[in-house]
Design a protein around this motif. Sequence first.
Motif, PDB file in Angstrom:
ATOM      1  N   ARG A   1     -25.020 -12.888  19.158  1.00 37.58           N
ATOM      2  CA  ARG A   1     -25.837 -11.950  18.644  1.00 37.58           C
ATOM      3  C   ARG A   1     -25.918 -10.872  19.611  1.00 37.58           C
ATOM      4  NH1 ARG A   1     -30.338 -15.946  19.508  1.00 37.58           N
ATOM      5  NH2 ARG A   1     -29.510 -16.892  17.414  1.00 37.58           N
TER       6      ARG A   1
ATOM      7  N   HIS B   1     -22.735  -8.719  19.711  1.00 36.57           N
ATOM      8  CA  HIS B   1     -22.685  -8.021  18.552  1.00 36.57           C
ATOM      9  C   HIS B   1     -23.807  -6.634  18.518  1.00 36.57           C
ATOM     10  CE1 HIS B   1     -19.680  -9.891  15.639  1.00 36.57           C
ATOM     11  NE2 HIS B   1     -20.543 -11.086  16.174  1.00 36.57           N
TER      12      HIS B   1
ATOM     13  N   ASN C   1     -26.726 -10.951  14.110  1.00 34.36           N
ATOM     14  CA  ASN C   1     -25.075 -11.408  13.731  1.00 34.36           C
ATOM     15  C   ASN C   1     -24.859 -12.345  14.641  1.00 34.36           C
ATOM     16  OD1 ASN C   1     -22.414 -11.906  12.886  1.00 34.36           O
ATOM     17  ND2 ASN C   1     -21.933  -9.701  12.920  1.00 34.36           N
TER      18      ASN C   1
END
Length: 343
Positions: free
Chosen positions: A179, A182, A336
Motif C-alpha cells: 500500500r 502504490h 491498494n
Amino acid sequence: MTTWTRGGPGLTRRRMLMGTGGVAALAAFGGLPTRLRAQAPVRVAGIYTVPVEQQWVSRIHLAAEAAKAAGQIEYSFTENTANTDYPRVMREYAESGAQLIVGEIFGVEQEAREVVLDYPDTAFLLGSSFPPDPAYPNLGVFDNYIQDASYLSGIIAGAMSETGTIGMVGGFPIPEVNRLMHAFMAGVRESKPEAAFQVSFIGSWFDPPKAKETAFAMIEGGADLLYAERFGVSDAAQERGVLAIGNVIDTQADYPDTVVASALWHFEPTLQAALAKVASGSFAAEDYGIYSFMKEGGCSLAPLGTFEGKVPQAALDLVATREAAIRDGSFTVEINDTEPTSS
C-alpha cells in the motif's frame, strides 16, 4: 528473554534512532492521558523479529521508550525473535505478568492467535495483515497505514527525478508494504505522469547488503531516484550519486545529499489508544490501523532539511494543497494492498 529493566550500550544507528526525544515525542502527541496519570505504570512487553533499529520496529520501540520515560509504562523487549520462537516468547511474557504485549506476527499469524486464547487477561496489540476477529477478543491488530505521507513523498520524488525512472526496493510484497509503494507511485505520477518504475522485493526485513545490491542493479537500469523501503537502498544511492526517498523513519542526517524526503510513521497515537483502553478495561479486538492515518497524527512528511530550496515550488504547493485536503477529509489516498509490479 530480557528483564523489565533492560538496558545496554546499543549500536550507533540504534543510538541515533532511539536515544533522543523520548519525553518530547510523547508530548507531541498530547502527553499522558488523564485517566492514566494516577495509575500504576502498565507493564508492556515488546516482541520483535528484527533488531529494534530496523525502520518499522524502531517506531514501536521509540513510542514505548517515550511512554516509559514519562512514567506511563514499564517496558521490556526481546528483539531478533525467530518466528519459530515467537509463540514461546509470547507465553513467557504473559506468564511473567505483562499487561500489554506489542509486536508483529506477520510470519506467525495462526500460532500467535493460539497463544492469545490461552491468556484472556492479557492484552495483545500486534502488527498483522488480517483484520480483528471477535473470536480473539483480547487481540488488537495494527499496521502502518502511512499511505498519506507516502503519497506526498511521491509528489516530491516525481519532481526531483530527471529520467523519470524510479527504483523501488521492498522487503516482502505484503499489504503493509504494497500500500505504501502504490501510494508513493500515485504521488510520483502527480508530478511526472510518464514515470516508469522498477519494483523488486528482497525477501527479508533486514538485509542491507542485499537491498543495496538490488538498488545498484536499478541504478544501472536507469533509475535516478530510489524508494528506500529497506535499509541499504540509501547507501547505494549515496555511492552512485542518485537521490532517495525514505520510509517510516528520517535518515537524512545520515545521507544529507541523498535523502530528499521521508514518509514518517508515528506509533505514539496507536500505543496511547491501546494503553487508554487497557487502563479502562475496555481493550478489545479492534483495528488500530486508523491511528496511523495523517489526520490522527500517525504519519507525516519529514522536513526537507538539506533539500530546502531544492525542490520545485510547484511540487511543494501541490504537497501543501493535498496535505490540507487529507487532514480535512476532502481528499483520500487510495489504499491498494495488491502487489506492485514494474512498469
